[in-house]
Design an enzyme around this catalytic site. Structure first.
Site, PDB file in Angstrom:
ATOM      1  N   LYS A  42      11.044   4.876   1.526  1.00 19.08           N
ATOM      2  CA  LYS A  42      12.223   5.698   1.372  1.00 19.08           C
ATOM      3  C   LYS A  42      11.989   6.781   0.322  1.00 19.08           C
ATOM      4  O   LYS A  42      12.769   7.715   0.186  1.00 19.08           O
ATOM      5  CB  LYS A  42      13.419   4.830   0.921  1.00 19.08           C
ATOM      6  N   GLY A  43      10.943   6.615  -0.449  1.00 26.08           N
ATOM      7  CA  GLY A  43      10.721   7.472  -1.621  1.00 26.08           C
ATOM      8  C   GLY A  43      10.689   8.964  -1.354  1.00 26.08           C
ATOM      9  O   GLY A  43      11.058   9.767  -2.210  1.00 26.08           O
ATOM     10  N   GLU A  98       4.966  12.228   1.192  1.00 24.18           N
ATOM     11  CA  GLU A  98       5.171  10.997   0.419  1.00 24.18           C
ATOM     12  C   GLU A  98       5.599  11.367  -0.996  1.00 24.18           C
ATOM     13  O   GLU A  98       5.355  12.483  -1.446  1.00 24.18           O
ATOM     14  CB  GLU A  98       3.847  10.197   0.454  1.00 24.18           C
ATOM     15  N   ASP A  99       6.248  10.447  -1.675  1.00 26.79           N
ATOM     16  CA  ASP A  99       6.689  10.743  -3.037  1.00 26.79           C
ATOM     17  C   ASP A  99       5.523  10.777  -4.030  1.00 26.79           C
ATOM     18  O   ASP A  99       5.323  11.753  -4.728  1.00 26.79           O
ATOM     19  CB  ASP A  99       7.797   9.771  -3.497  1.00 26.79           C
ATOM     20  N   ASP A 102      -0.427   7.159  -5.934  1.00 24.79           N
ATOM     21  CA  ASP A 102      -0.654   6.393  -7.162  1.00 24.79           C
ATOM     22  C   ASP A 102      -2.042   5.743  -7.059  1.00 24.79           C
ATOM     23  O   ASP A 102      -3.043   6.418  -7.275  1.00 24.79           O
ATOM     24  CB  ASP A 102       0.495   5.383  -7.290  1.00 24.79           C
ATOM     25  N   LYS A 130      -0.816  10.492  -9.555  1.00 22.61           N
ATOM     26  CA  LYS A 130      -1.181   9.828 -10.814  1.00 22.61           C
ATOM     27  C   LYS A 130      -2.677   9.540 -10.736  1.00 22.61           C
ATOM     28  O   LYS A 130      -3.072   8.455 -10.300  1.00 22.61           O
ATOM     29  CB  LYS A 130      -0.442   8.505 -10.964  1.00 22.61           C
ATOM     30  N   PHE A 151       6.107   5.555 -15.299  1.00 18.65           N
ATOM     31  CA  PHE A 151       6.919   5.124 -14.162  1.00 18.65           C
ATOM     32  C   PHE A 151       8.175   5.972 -14.108  1.00 18.65           C
ATOM     33  O   PHE A 151       9.014   5.935 -15.003  1.00 18.65           O
ATOM     34  CB  PHE A 151       7.259   3.633 -14.241  1.00 18.65           C
ATOM     35  N   ASP A 158      12.478   5.214  -6.852  1.00 19.48           N
ATOM     36  CA  ASP A 158      13.337   4.112  -7.267  1.00 19.48           C
ATOM     37  C   ASP A 158      12.667   3.181  -8.265  1.00 19.48           C
ATOM     38  O   ASP A 158      11.447   3.136  -8.402  1.00 19.48           O
ATOM     39  CB  ASP A 158      13.724   3.266  -6.041  1.00 19.48           C
ATOM     40  N   ARG A 164      17.493   6.379  -6.916  1.00 20.36           N
ATOM     41  CA  ARG A 164      16.991   7.391  -5.968  1.00 20.36           C
ATOM     42  C   ARG A 164      17.907   8.606  -5.912  1.00 20.36           C
ATOM     43  O   ARG A 164      17.484   9.703  -5.558  1.00 20.36           O
ATOM     44  CB  ARG A 164      16.901   6.799  -4.551  1.00 20.36           C
TER      45      ARG A 164
HETATM   46  P1  IMP Z   1       0.062   3.488  -4.097  1.00 22.19           P
HETATM   47  O1  IMP Z   1      -0.131   2.781  -2.805  1.00 22.19           O
HETATM   48  O2  IMP Z   1      -0.364   2.677  -5.264  1.00 22.19           O
HETATM   49  O3  IMP Z   1      -0.547   4.860  -4.112  1.00 22.19           O
HETATM   50  O4  IMP Z   1       1.623   3.571  -4.310  1.00 22.19           O
HETATM   51  C1  IMP Z   1       2.394   4.604  -3.894  1.00 22.19           C
HETATM   52  C2  IMP Z   1       3.842   4.155  -3.874  1.00 22.19           C
HETATM   53  O5  IMP Z   1       4.189   3.430  -5.049  1.00 22.19           O
HETATM   54  C3  IMP Z   1       4.741   5.355  -3.870  1.00 22.19           C
HETATM   55  O6  IMP Z   1       5.039   5.731  -2.568  1.00 22.19           O
HETATM   56  C4  IMP Z   1       5.963   4.865  -4.597  1.00 22.19           C
HETATM   57  O7  IMP Z   1       6.866   4.296  -3.688  1.00 22.19           O
HETATM   58  C5  IMP Z   1       5.475   3.794  -5.514  1.00 22.19           C
HETATM   59  N1  IMP Z   1       5.363   4.316  -6.889  1.00 22.19           N
HETATM   60  C6  IMP Z   1       4.239   4.581  -7.569  1.00 22.19           C
HETATM   61  N2  IMP Z   1       4.505   5.058  -8.793  1.00 22.19           N
HETATM   62  C7  IMP Z   1       5.855   5.123  -8.877  1.00 22.19           C
HETATM   63  C8  IMP Z   1       6.764   5.568  -9.910  1.00 22.19           C
HETATM   64  O8  IMP Z   1       6.392   6.047 -10.994  1.00 22.19           O
HETATM   65  N3  IMP Z   1       8.085   5.462  -9.605  1.00 22.19           N
HETATM   66  C9  IMP Z   1       8.553   4.995  -8.433  1.00 22.19           C
HETATM   67  N4  IMP Z   1       7.746   4.576  -7.440  1.00 22.19           N
HETATM   68  C10 IMP Z   1       6.408   4.639  -7.673  1.00 22.19           C
HETATM   69 MG    MG Z   2       6.997   4.984  -1.520  1.00 20.72          MG
END
Ligand code: IMP
Ligand code: MG
Length: 178
Positions: A42-43, A98-99, A102, A130, A151, A158, A164
């Site tokens: 949903k991000g 995507e939001d 990470d 990040k 974060f 969220d 959100r």
């Molecule tokens: P990844 O698979 O580790 O790259 O995670 C990506 C997902 O983690 C993003 O789509 C977010 O939903 C969540 N996420 C990572 N960092 C944050 C943050 O700082 N705030 C909120 N959601 C986050």
């Molecule tokens: Mg997400």
């Protein structure tokens, strides 16, 4: 300001400027082309709603959802597709929105999954990256902000499904997640 927020990191004006810049880059790259935009729920929803209205190419919209985080702030291992694609993307130009990029687990999994449908191209647009937490060899093609390992919540992001709806992106008070 919401009482759970320590401070605002990116205000509405900054976010609008970044969306404008990203849309400009995407519009230039896909001029005269067709694009299937896939928002990752949903991000990305709030960011995508703003970005999508600034796209000028011929584009369609679809959504996927993948589960990743529980209520914690630390990324968990496995990816589950909880809402699958409905569009036929064979031979199409695809843009994943995507939001946050990470660790890269979510986007590397989804990109590979989408590539399995034989699209013409798959690119990625994210509001945040990040870099310090990356474990997968993946990069985004369109990046809003490159940030430290903080974060963040708001503008679609969220913590435990909350915040959100904040119109800005802020840092949560540490007592909320400790
Ligand atoms: P990844 O698979 O580790 O790259 O995670 C990506 C997902 O983690 C993003 O789509 C977010 O939903 C969540 N996420 C990572 N960092 C944050 C943050 O700082 N705030 C909120 N959601 C986050
Ligand atoms: Mg997400």
């Amino acid at each position: 300001m919401n009482g759970d927020i320590e401070r605002i990191i990116y205000d509405e004006k900054s976010l609008a400027g970044v969306v404008e810049r990203l849309a400009g880059q995407i519009n230039a790259d896909y001029q005269g082309k067709e694009l299937v935009v896939i928002g990752i729920l949903k991000g990305s929803a709030v960011f995508l709603a703003d970005l999508f209205r600034k796209l000028e190419c011929s584009c369609t919209l679809d959504f996927m959802a993948a589960s990743r985080y529980g209520s914690g702030t630390v990324s968990k291992g496995k990816i589950n597709i909880t809402k699958d694609l409905t569009a036929d993307i064979r031979g199409k130009n695809v843009l994943i929105v995507e939001d946050i990029l990470d660790t890269g687990n979510t986007l590397s999994y989804l990109k590979e999954y989408l590539q399995g449908f034989d699209p013409e191209s798959v690119k990625i647009c994210v509001l945040f990256v990040k870099p310090s937490r990356r474990t997968k060899d993946i990069s985004a093609d369109y990046i809003g902000y490159t940030i430290d390992d903080l974060f963040l919540v708001g503008y679609g992001l969220d913590y435990d499904e909350k915040y959100r709806n904040l119109p800005y992106v802020g840092l949560l008070k540490s007592e909320i997640y400790q």
